[in-house]
Design an enzyme around this catalytic site. Sequence first.
Site, short mmCIF file in Angstrom:
data_model
loop_
_atom_site.label_atom_id
_atom_site.label_comp_id
_atom_site.label_asym_id
_atom_site.label_seq_id
_atom_site.Cartn_x
_atom_site.Cartn_y
_atom_site.Cartn_z
N THR A 65 0.84 -1.21 0.00
CA THR A 65 0.00 0.00 0.00
C THR A 65 0.87 1.26 0.00
OG1 THR A 65 -0.21 -0.06 2.41
CG2 THR A 65 -1.99 -1.07 1.15
N PHE A 83 -7.04 -5.09 -0.19
CA PHE A 83 -8.45 -5.47 -0.32
C PHE A 83 -9.28 -5.07 0.89
CE2 PHE A 83 -7.85 -9.26 -3.47
CZ PHE A 83 -7.77 -8.35 -4.51
N ARG A 84 -8.68 -5.13 2.10
CA ARG A 84 -9.54 -5.08 3.30
C ARG A 84 -9.32 -3.88 4.22
NH1 ARG A 84 -8.79 -10.05 1.88
NH2 ARG A 84 -10.60 -11.38 1.63
N HIS A 127 -0.11 -16.75 -4.81
CA HIS A 127 -1.28 -16.39 -5.63
C HIS A 127 -0.89 -15.99 -7.05
CE1 HIS A 127 -3.79 -15.54 -1.75
NE2 HIS A 127 -3.71 -16.82 -2.04
N CYS A 153 -3.88 -18.95 -22.42
CA CYS A 153 -5.18 -19.15 -23.06
C CYS A 153 -5.99 -20.18 -22.26
CB CYS A 153 -4.97 -19.65 -24.49
SG CYS A 153 -6.49 -20.19 -25.29
N CYS A 167 -6.66 -15.41 -27.72
CA CYS A 167 -5.47 -16.16 -28.10
C CYS A 167 -5.23 -16.06 -29.61
CB CYS A 167 -5.69 -17.62 -27.70
SG CYS A 167 -4.43 -18.77 -28.24
N SER A 196 -0.56 -8.66 6.09
CA SER A 196 -1.61 -9.60 5.66
C SER A 196 -2.71 -9.64 6.71
CB SER A 196 -1.05 -11.01 5.46
OG SER A 196 -2.12 -11.90 5.19
P1 NAD Z 1 -5.81 -7.71 2.76
O1 NAD Z 1 -6.23 -6.53 1.97
O2 NAD Z 1 -6.82 -8.70 3.18
O3 NAD Z 1 -5.09 -7.22 4.11
C1 NAD Z 1 -4.09 -6.28 4.10
C2 NAD Z 1 -3.77 -5.98 5.56
O4 NAD Z 1 -2.66 -5.10 5.59
C3 NAD Z 1 -4.91 -5.29 6.31
O5 NAD Z 1 -5.10 -5.97 7.54
C4 NAD Z 1 -4.41 -3.86 6.51
O6 NAD Z 1 -4.80 -3.32 7.75
C5 NAD Z 1 -2.92 -4.05 6.48
N1 NAD Z 1 -2.16 -2.90 5.95
C6 NAD Z 1 -2.44 -2.15 4.87
N2 NAD Z 1 -1.43 -1.28 4.63
C7 NAD Z 1 -0.53 -1.49 5.62
C8 NAD Z 1 0.73 -0.91 5.93
N3 NAD Z 1 1.27 0.06 5.18
N4 NAD Z 1 1.40 -1.34 7.02
C9 NAD Z 1 0.87 -2.34 7.82
N5 NAD Z 1 -0.30 -2.93 7.55
C10 NAD Z 1 -0.99 -2.51 6.47
O7 NAD Z 1 -4.62 -8.38 1.97
P2 NAD Z 1 -4.07 -9.86 2.01
O8 NAD Z 1 -4.09 -10.38 3.41
O9 NAD Z 1 -2.81 -9.85 1.27
O10 NAD Z 1 -5.15 -10.70 1.19
C11 NAD Z 1 -5.77 -10.20 0.04
C12 NAD Z 1 -5.44 -10.89 -1.27
O11 NAD Z 1 -5.50 -9.87 -2.24
C13 NAD Z 1 -4.06 -11.42 -1.38
O12 NAD Z 1 -4.14 -12.77 -1.43
C14 NAD Z 1 -3.49 -10.89 -2.70
O13 NAD Z 1 -3.38 -11.94 -3.62
C15 NAD Z 1 -4.49 -9.95 -3.22
N6 NAD Z 1 -4.03 -8.56 -3.45
C16 NAD Z 1 -2.77 -8.34 -3.89
C17 NAD Z 1 -2.33 -7.03 -4.10
C18 NAD Z 1 -0.91 -6.85 -4.55
O14 NAD Z 1 -0.38 -7.70 -5.23
N7 NAD Z 1 -0.27 -5.75 -4.16
C19 NAD Z 1 -3.18 -5.96 -3.85
C20 NAD Z 1 -4.48 -6.22 -3.42
C21 NAD Z 1 -4.89 -7.55 -3.22
ZN ZN Z 2 -5.49 -20.67 -27.35
#
Ligand code: NAD
Ligand code: ZN
Length: 249
Positions: free
Chosen positions: A30, A37-38, A122, A130, A154, A194
Amino acid sequence: MEYQEKIRMLAALLKSPGPNFALTGAGVSTESGIPDFRSPGTGLWTKYDPMQVASLSSLRRDPAAFYAVNLPRWQTFEGVQPNDAHLSLARLEKHGYLVGVITQNIDSLHRIAGSRRVWEVHGHLRTCHCMDCERSYPFRELTERAAARGLPRCAACNGVLRPDVVLFEDQMSDDFYKATRALTGCQLLLVAGSSLQVYPAAGLPQYARRVVIINREETPWDEQAVLVIHASTGRVFRDLLAEMNVPEN
Ligand code: NAD
Ligand code: ZN
């Protein structure tokens, strides 16, 4: 325990005999500008229902709607730079404090930051394939074909292309099973950014003897962790590397 005391404890844990690993989620990215996502207010799931927009059945049912939501989101990953959390994890690996990073992220930022051993449980957005004939392409082909023709198709069979990421209802990646095996005997798992709510990845802490949580909010593993730091991952890793005196290179 005060913040600085927690940093000292984490430094000591990382200096004790390993093997030690990190498990990262969307929260480590972030601070590079990719929304998670959350997080309340800014997380993507406050706007969309995941099963509607990020599941295999939604892609099969209505690929145009699937790409209308997901492509603009994935395109924002292009050109994004790693932050202090990614860079610090690469340095910790280089200097022998970590074996490597298991990540739920699909943004490739650990690799770009220089981490050598990365398990992308993931998948990632470097390639696509494809859905009919399984031919593989660079991810760029998917975005270019979508821009030119609406749906990314494709060149060989006209099937719809999909990225090599794990969607809801997909099987887990090979990296997930490799990570599970790699964790055998793990002494310390550093879980950073996470929510630990997406299974089966959220079950990986069970394979570690000790778990440390670095997250802005509470997680389901906080009670079992030997140390919990509720702070931003960028700040924690900057302070940790300063405390440990890990060289820049
Ligand atoms: P999540 O969104 O469920 O949780 C992220 C957690 O990180 C939250 O609890 C939040 O409070 C915390 N957070 C956010 N910014 C922070 C910071 N700077 N410092 C400390 N904590 C912080 O994400 P998840 O647990 O990774 O699961 C969601 C799924 O979404 C993953 O499996 C992933 O595949 C996918 N996803 C990936 C990306 C990416 O690749 N950057 C982005 C969004 C979602
Ligand atoms: Zn194909």
